[in-house]
Motif scaffolding. Structure first.
Motif, PDB file in Angstrom:
ATOM      1  N   GLN A 113       1.378   5.796  -9.882  1.00 38.11           N
ATOM      2  CA  GLN A 113       0.476   6.422  -9.973  1.00 38.11           C
ATOM      3  C   GLN A 113      -0.156   5.267  -8.741  1.00 38.11           C
ATOM      4  N   PHE A 114      -0.363   4.096  -9.058  1.00 39.89           N
ATOM      5  CA  PHE A 114      -0.795   2.667  -8.457  1.00 39.89           C
ATOM      6  C   PHE A 114       0.331   2.320  -7.136  1.00 39.89           C
ATOM      7  N   ALA A 115       1.955   2.308  -7.512  1.00 42.26           N
ATOM      8  CA  ALA A 115       3.095   2.347  -7.101  1.00 42.26           C
ATOM      9  C   ALA A 115       2.805   3.195  -5.774  1.00 42.26           C
ATOM     10  N   LEU A 116       2.477   4.209  -6.153  1.00 40.75           N
ATOM     11  CA  LEU A 116       3.176   5.317  -4.783  1.00 40.75           C
ATOM     12  C   LEU A 116       2.601   5.627  -4.018  1.00 40.75           C
ATOM     13  N   VAL A 117       0.391   4.814  -4.223  1.00 39.89           N
ATOM     14  CA  VAL A 117      -0.085   5.288  -3.183  1.00 39.89           C
ATOM     15  C   VAL A 117       0.276   3.631  -2.374  1.00 39.89           C
ATOM     16  N   GLY A 118      -0.079   2.305  -3.358  1.00 43.17           N
ATOM     17  CA  GLY A 118       0.238   0.966  -2.829  1.00 43.17           C
ATOM     18  C   GLY A 118       1.512   1.483  -1.648  1.00 43.17           C
ATOM     19  N   THR A 119       3.122   2.356  -1.959  1.00 43.27           N
ATOM     20  CA  THR A 119       3.412   2.717  -1.166  1.00 43.27           C
ATOM     21  C   THR A 119       2.984   3.364   0.417  1.00 43.27           C
ATOM     22  N   ALA A 120       2.049   4.268   0.331  1.00 45.27           N
ATOM     23  CA  ALA A 120       1.199   4.891   1.318  1.00 45.27           C
ATOM     24  C   ALA A 120       0.555   4.333   1.847  1.00 45.27           C
ATOM     25  N   LEU A 121       0.396   2.476   1.484  1.00 45.16           N
ATOM     26  CA  LEU A 121      -0.927   2.009   2.392  1.00 45.16           C
ATOM     27  C   LEU A 121       0.543   1.154   3.053  1.00 45.16           C
ATOM     28  N   GLY A 122       1.549   0.939   2.106  1.00 46.09           N
ATOM     29  CA  GLY A 122       2.761   0.060   3.241  1.00 46.09           C
ATOM     30  C   GLY A 122       2.323   1.208   4.867  1.00 46.09           C
ATOM     31  N   VAL A 123       2.699   2.365   5.370  1.00 45.37           N
ATOM     32  CA  VAL A 123       3.043   3.218   5.782  1.00 45.37           C
ATOM     33  C   VAL A 123       1.998   2.931   6.632  1.00 45.37           C
ATOM     34  N   PHE A 124       0.418   2.869   5.951  1.00 38.07           N
ATOM     35  CA  PHE A 124      -0.645   3.400   6.856  1.00 38.07           C
ATOM     36  C   PHE A 124      -0.470   1.957   7.274  1.00 38.07           C
ATOM     37  N   ALA A 125      -0.232   0.912   7.209  1.00 35.33           N
ATOM     38  CA  ALA A 125      -0.872  -0.604   7.693  1.00 35.33           C
ATOM     39  C   ALA A 125       0.557  -0.679   8.512  1.00 35.33           C
ATOM     40  N   ILE A 126       1.540   0.153   8.720  1.00 35.95           N
ATOM     41  CA  ILE A 126       2.957  -0.210   9.626  1.00 35.95           C
ATOM     42  C   ILE A 126       2.165   0.690  11.060  1.00 35.95           C
ATOM     43  N   ALA A 127       1.763   1.530  10.874  1.00 34.33           N
ATOM     44  CA  ALA A 127       0.748   2.546  12.078  1.00 34.33           C
ATOM     45  C   ALA A 127      -0.235   1.492  12.528  1.00 34.33           C
TER      46      ALA A 127
END
Length: 389
Positions: free
Chosen positions: A130-144
């Motif tokens: 679950q933490f990996a999942l939200v971490g992936t979302a953080l990566g998408v957010f970082a790009i934007a």
């Protein structure tokens, strides 16, 4: 009643994690904007970022022991709403004392919301995944964020940064109000409700894990705060440095899902012992590089090391403490170090130059390795079956 394993629950946790961990993405632009657009010196800019992070530490340390008794949806919604208002206020002032107060208020509010977010993730059926999942979302957010915000600030000025922050926090508040999930009892699935177990004293090894993550957070923030500035001051060019930040955001997409894939293959303790060493060596390269290529290569993967290592640490510590309290204190453990980082880094840069950050990173990294070495070995084969499901 939303569950952590449901799509709405996961989306709300993703939004909350991205907003709450905004410093992990935004510090280079944040501190750089305070210096270039508001005329602050590195120490003053670092102090404002430190006040935000210190407020988050205070809120997390206060709420984490009470996590199982908190109305998580209410706390997360109220926290992000208050943070949005504080950042909106920052967009309309350039008075240092007012900016300091509003940074602290935003930090307290954000830390409260993030504390219940991470506590809820820790009580899910598989906290590592679950933490990996939200971490992936953080990566998408970082790009934007890193792709758009520097250009927006260059065009519209410093207040634009705080309006972006306010928008991010407001979006998270809405997501939490609509679908923030209920914390689940450790070791159960979302379909088998059971009461939360009574809290037990935290294992001693958990405290060492917390200290190690705090040390890595210190290295992360003191370096990340000046990642943009060191590139600009060495005349690499605004376009090139912005390109590095975008590359960093793209790279940040991969460490969290990679950590999820390697959960059963790589012992968490080994990852924890290696992460601080790699992190410190990257700081040495970033802060001493006189050519663009080594700076760009090291800077683009720098945040990924923290995300990858912390995903393993989160999963391991969540299994060692099934109450969720230590992981509800994730903002405190990350931001205790991170809160010191901007002002500490700014003071070192002001007094001794950028190279001093590399020496500090080596010393702090050694301390992190010492702390992680006190965690007993745990191999994937020994993990509970429900954690691996």
């Amino acid at each position: 009643m939303t569950r952590t394993e449901s799509l709405p629950g996961r989306l709300a946790l993703m939004a909350a994690h991205c907003a709450g961990m905004v410093d992990l993405v935004a510090l280079p632009v944040w501190v750089g904007t305070l210096i270039s657009r508001y005329g602050l010196d590195p120490q003053q800019a670092g102090l404002l970022a430190t006040l935000f992070l210190a407020g988050a530490v205070l809120a997390s340390a206060t709420l984490a022991p009470r996590f199982s008794r908190l109305p998580s949806r209410t706390v997360s919604t109220a926290g992000f709403t208050a943070s949005a208002l504080a950042f909106w206020g920052l967009s309309s002032t350039d008075t240092f004392s007012t900016m300091a107060l509003l940074h602290a208020v935003a930090g307290v509010a954000t830390g409260a919301a993030l504390s219940v977010t991470h506590g809820t993730i820790a009580r899910s059926a598989n906290p590592h995944r679950q933490f990996a999942l939200v971490g992936t979302a953080l990566g998408v957010f970082a790009i934007a964020f890193l792709g758009a915000t520097p250009a927006l600030v260059a065009e519209a000025g410093g207040p634009a940064l705080f309006l972006v922050f306010a928008s991010v926090m407001a979006f998270a508040a809405v997501a939490c109000a609509l679908a923030f999930p209920e914390a689940e009892a450790a070791g159960r699935t979302a379909d088998t409700p059971s009461p939360l177990p009574p809290p037990q004293p935290l294992p001693r090894a958990v405290w060492f894990g917390i200290a190690g993550i705090a040390a890595m957070g210190l290295v992360q923030s003191m370096t990340f705060s000046f990642l943009e500035r060191v590139g600009s001051d060495r005349d690499f060019g605004m376009a090139a440095v912005t390109g590095v930040l975008i590359a960093l955001g793209i790279v940040d997409l991969f460490p969290a899902p990679l950590a999820a894939l390697l959960e059963r293959r790589w012992p968490a303790r080994r990852v924890l012992l290696t992460g601080p060493v790699v992190q410190a060596l990257l700081v040495v390269v970033i802060m001493n590089a006189t050519q663009f290529a080594p700076y760009a290569a090291a800077a683009s993967v720098f945040a990924a090391v923290m995300i990858f290592t912390h995903t393993f640490a989160f999963g391991l510590l969540a299994r060692m403490d099934t109450s969720g309290r230590s992981m509800a204190a994730t903002p405190a453990m990350l931001m205790t170090g991170a809160a010191i980082g901007p002002i500490f880094g700014g003071t070192l840069v002001k007094a001794f130059g950028y190279g001093s950050l590399g020496l500090a990173a080596l010393a702090i990294g050694a301390l992190a390795v010492l702390c992680f070495s006190r965690i007993p070995p745990v191999t994937p084969a020994t993990l509970p079956e429900q954690v691996l499901a």
